[in-house]
Motif scaffolding. Structure first.
Motif, PDB file in Angstrom:
ATOM      1  N   ALA A 236       7.887  -7.472  -0.062  1.00 23.78           N
ATOM      2  CA  ALA A 236       8.630  -7.849  -1.269  1.00 23.78           C
ATOM      3  C   ALA A 236       7.708  -8.261  -2.401  1.00 23.78           C
ATOM      4  N   ILE A 237       6.585  -8.889  -2.079  1.00 24.60           N
ATOM      5  CA  ILE A 237       5.717  -9.450  -3.107  1.00 24.60           C
ATOM      6  C   ILE A 237       4.457  -8.635  -3.313  1.00 24.60           C
ATOM      7  N   TRP A 238       4.255  -7.560  -2.527  1.00 24.82           N
ATOM      8  CA  TRP A 238       3.003  -6.812  -2.631  1.00 24.82           C
ATOM      9  C   TRP A 238       2.824  -6.299  -4.059  1.00 24.82           C
ATOM     10  N   PRO A 239       1.734  -6.695  -4.744  1.00 21.21           N
ATOM     11  CA  PRO A 239       1.607  -6.426  -6.190  1.00 21.21           C
ATOM     12  C   PRO A 239       1.690  -4.959  -6.589  1.00 21.21           C
ATOM     13  N   HIS A 240       1.066  -4.045  -5.828  1.00 19.54           N
ATOM     14  CA  HIS A 240       1.133  -2.635  -6.192  1.00 19.54           C
ATOM     15  C   HIS A 240       2.579  -2.144  -6.196  1.00 19.54           C
ATOM     16  N   SER A 241       3.335  -2.545  -5.176  1.00 19.74           N
ATOM     17  CA  SER A 241       4.722  -2.091  -5.055  1.00 19.74           C
ATOM     18  C   SER A 241       5.585  -2.656  -6.173  1.00 19.74           C
TER      19      SER A 241
ATOM     20  N   GLN B  44      -7.722   1.204  -0.678  1.00 15.75           N
ATOM     21  CA  GLN B  44      -8.353   0.117  -1.405  1.00 15.75           C
ATOM     22  C   GLN B  44      -7.393  -0.494  -2.434  1.00 15.75           C
ATOM     23  N   TRP B  45      -7.875  -1.477  -3.156  1.00 14.15           N
ATOM     24  CA  TRP B  45      -7.026  -2.229  -4.078  1.00 14.15           C
ATOM     25  C   TRP B  45      -6.963  -1.613  -5.471  1.00 14.15           C
ATOM     26  N   ASP B  46      -8.109  -1.423  -6.113  1.00 10.89           N
ATOM     27  CA  ASP B  46      -8.151  -1.031  -7.513  1.00 10.89           C
ATOM     28  C   ASP B  46      -7.783   0.438  -7.708  1.00 10.89           C
ATOM     29  N   ILE B  47      -6.745   0.671  -8.488  1.00 12.66           N
ATOM     30  CA  ILE B  47      -6.357   2.033  -8.850  1.00 12.66           C
ATOM     31  C   ILE B  47      -7.413   2.592  -9.799  1.00 12.66           C
ATOM     32  N   ARG B  48      -7.879   3.812  -9.556  1.00 16.14           N
ATOM     33  CA  ARG B  48      -9.037   4.352 -10.261  1.00 16.14           C
ATOM     34  C   ARG B  48      -8.681   4.956 -11.615  1.00 16.14           C
ATOM     35  N   ILE B  49      -7.781   5.944 -11.649  1.00 14.93           N
ATOM     36  CA  ILE B  49      -7.407   6.565 -12.925  1.00 14.93           C
ATOM     37  C   ILE B  49      -6.350   5.679 -13.560  1.00 14.93           C
ATOM     38  N   SER B  50      -6.810   4.595 -14.192  1.00 15.80           N
ATOM     39  CA  SER B  50      -5.859   3.584 -14.658  1.00 15.80           C
ATOM     40  C   SER B  50      -6.606   2.526 -15.449  1.00 15.80           C
ATOM     41  N   GLN B  51      -5.923   1.399 -15.634  1.00 12.42           N
ATOM     42  CA  GLN B  51      -6.539   0.217 -16.209  1.00 12.42           C
ATOM     43  C   GLN B  51      -7.186  -0.655 -15.126  1.00 12.42           C
ATOM     44  N   ARG B  52      -7.385  -0.084 -13.947  1.00  9.54           N
ATOM     45  CA  ARG B  52      -7.942  -0.772 -12.771  1.00  9.54           C
ATOM     46  C   ARG B  52      -6.914  -1.771 -12.222  1.00  9.54           C
ATOM     47  N   ASP B  53      -7.331  -2.509 -11.217  1.00  9.87           N
ATOM     48  CA  ASP B  53      -6.488  -3.455 -10.508  1.00  9.87           C
ATOM     49  C   ASP B  53      -5.216  -2.730 -10.053  1.00  9.87           C
ATOM     50  N   ILE B  54      -4.043  -3.312 -10.270  1.00  3.66           N
ATOM     51  CA  ILE B  54      -2.791  -2.724  -9.782  1.00  3.66           C
ATOM     52  C   ILE B  54      -2.066  -1.933 -10.866  1.00  3.66           C
ATOM     53  N   TYR B  55      -2.677  -1.769 -12.048  1.00  2.00           N
ATOM     54  CA  TYR B  55      -1.968  -1.233 -13.206  1.00  2.00           C
ATOM     55  C   TYR B  55      -2.406   0.199 -13.507  1.00  2.00           C
ATOM     56  N   THR B  56      -1.469   1.129 -13.408  1.00  2.00           N
ATOM     57  CA  THR B  56      -1.765   2.517 -13.738  1.00  2.00           C
ATOM     58  C   THR B  56      -1.852   2.699 -15.245  1.00  2.00           C
TER      59      THR B  56
ATOM     60  N   PHE C 246       3.400   4.179   0.438  1.00  2.00           N
ATOM     61  CA  PHE C 246       3.315   3.947   1.881  1.00  2.00           C
ATOM     62  C   PHE C 246       2.880   2.530   2.229  1.00  2.00           C
ATOM     63  N   ARG C 247       2.812   1.648   1.240  1.00  2.00           N
ATOM     64  CA  ARG C 247       2.357   0.287   1.502  1.00  2.00           C
ATOM     65  C   ARG C 247       3.293  -0.446   2.461  1.00  2.00           C
ATOM     66  N   GLY C 248       4.588  -0.228   2.327  1.00  2.00           N
ATOM     67  CA  GLY C 248       5.534  -0.878   3.234  1.00  2.00           C
ATOM     68  C   GLY C 248       5.357  -0.423   4.663  1.00  2.00           C
ATOM     69  N   VAL C 249       5.113   0.880   4.857  1.00  2.00           N
ATOM     70  CA  VAL C 249       4.864   1.407   6.198  1.00  2.00           C
ATOM     71  C   VAL C 249       3.592   0.801   6.765  1.00  2.00           C
TER      72      VAL C 249
END
Length: 458
Positions: A142-147, A327-339, A417-420
């Motif tokens: 429920a709280i996972w930041p990427h999701s 991994q954590w940081d999204i690459r083609i994005s603003q990094r971290d969890i933000y696309t 697939f984070r929930g799985v």
């Protein structure tokens, strides 16, 4: 489950319901608080979200699946992107013509789908985890930041994740209850997921064939096979009729070539800023794609020539790609969890959510290792038919890791697939807890015997 303790049954359903509502509240609060810069309606905007918007616009205005920029000319059909997410967008476009209303409807819909994903996976996982462990896993989902953050982006991950969760839940219930109609529902859900992201297209048919080969769940496996091929078959036939426009094959080639370059993520960003070496590398990738399009076998030969020039380097790259996916940081994005560029994120501005971000970030590598351990153990234990309902999520996690590692690996692709992953990771935690509890129980019995304090007979 029919002979379970009624009190524990009540606790189970209360847990699933309350955690799902909590997941909905977190996502609702996030999408109304965060400000995401994604002007997909502008002609100069590039990227996946802009493509999805153009497909949806052409669908809602012309009834044509095309990525052509909105204009006066009639669009030409193509199959570069998958139709699932644009269909959802087009449905809301037909309801709301104004951008603001459409955008709000999409974000709130994604918040609801994300929360429903948590509830579905908890419903499936209730057969493997006790109430306490299931509740803990659900709260983490429920709280996972990427999701949570994914609900604010006009991208396919939330819808894709929901359809995957729906398919897995139907399959777990089909195996547990021996119901062919549930296997059919699972196959249709897998079909819809595959039409949202074609990466999943081979999974359900291949999984059904594996079950049939090992003579496991043959009746419902056959139903799964037929249902999982039903919808994609019509889409494939439609695509074979197209003589122009970018195709799904072009997209697969693009991902294969880009994914073979270790520097792609850095080159993409640097090229936009005018870096000469990065632009040269991007041009080399375009050349390799053109060779593929001219003749598939020549493209493969050309790719292998480059890989053979530095085999150790490229071997290390491909061995690293499975870890990169999770991994954590999204690459083609603003990094971290933000696309996309995001302001006023609750994971930055709100202390409890900032704490959740820090805790989950620290947990991320351990979660992946626990999920991997669960997958290995489940596959080793496949001879026991009692774990048939656990095989599908384990194989799914391994399958997507392999496919994305072969093509283009990027933490954004694991969001669906984070929930799985979380559900699988809690299995070894529960196993470890029971082992420790059993050992402690044995030690207490030995201690009472050693001091002559045998338990009184009843």
């Amino acid at each position: 489950m029919g002979h379970a303790d009624p009190k524990r049954q009540w606790l189970l359903w209360a847990s699933i319901g309350l955690v799902t509502l909590f997941a909905l509240w977190v996502r609702w609060y996030y999408v109304i608080s965060a400000e995401v810069i994604q002007p997909v309606y502008l002609p100069q905007t590039r990227g996946d979200a802009a493509d999805y918007y153009r497909y949806a616009w052409n669908l809602s205005h012309y009834g044509v699946f095309s990525s052509r920029l909105p204009g006066n000319e009639s669009p030409i059909s193509d199959s570069f992107r998958d139709p699932g997410y644009p269909l959802l967008m087009a449905a809301w476009m037909r309801v709301f013509s104004a951008w603001e209303a459409f955008y709000a409807a999409m974000l709130l819909t994604q918040a609801a789908l994300g929360a429903a994903t948590v509830g579905l996976l908890m419903f499936a996982g209730r057969r493997w985890l006790g109430v306490t462990w299931l509740t803990a896993a659900g709260l983490l989902m429920a709280i996972w930041p990427h999701s949570v953050a994914a609900s604010s982006f006009l991208l396919s991950e939330v819808l894709f994740g929901f359809l995957v969760a729906l398919a897995l839940t139907c399959w777990v219930e089909a195996v547990s209850r021996r119901r062919t109609w549930l296997a059919g529902a699972a196959g249709l859900a897998f079909s819809a997921a595959a039409l949202t992201n074609a990466v999943l297209l081979p999974f359900a048919p291949a999984f059904a064939l594996v079950l049939l080969a090992f003579r496991r769940q043959r009746k419902i496996a056959m139903v799964l096979l037929m249902a999982s091929l039903a919808i994609p078959l019509f889409w494939t036939l439609r695509n074979t009729q197209l003589s122009t426009g970018a195709s799904s094959g072009d997209r697969a080639v693009m991902n294969l070539v880009q994914g073979s370059w270790p520097s792609y993520h850095q080159d993409f960003k640097r090229a936009l800023n005018g870096d000469a070496q990065a632009q040269q590398n991007m041009q080399a990738m375009d050349t390799e794609m053109a060779v593929f399009q001219a003749g598939g076998i020549h493209g493969i030969e050309n790719l292998l020539v480059r890989l053979r020039k530095d085999p150790v380097h490229y071997l290390g790259w491909y061995l690293y790609k499975p870890a990169l996916l999770w991994q954590w940081d999204i690459r083609i994005s603003q990094r971290d969890i933000y696309t996309y560029y995001t302001q006023h994120s609750p994971f930055v501005d709100v202390a409890p959510m900032r704490a959740a971000w820090a805790i989950t970030r620290a947990m991320n590598p351990f979660l992946a290792l626990l999920a991997l351990a669960a997958c290995i153990w489940i596959l080793i234990s496949m001879s026991k038919k009692a774990n048939d309902d656990q095989v599908a999520p384990a194989l799914l996690a391994l399958y997507v890791t392999f496919v994305y590692s072969l093509l283009q690996s990027e933490p954004r692709y694991s969001v669906a697939f984070r929930g799985v992953e979380i559900l699988l990771a809690f299995l070894p935690l529960q196993w470890l807890y029971f082992c420790v509890a059993r050992l402690n129980s044995v030690d207490r019995v030995r201690l009472t015997k050693s001091v002559g304090m045998e338990p009184a007979s009843r």
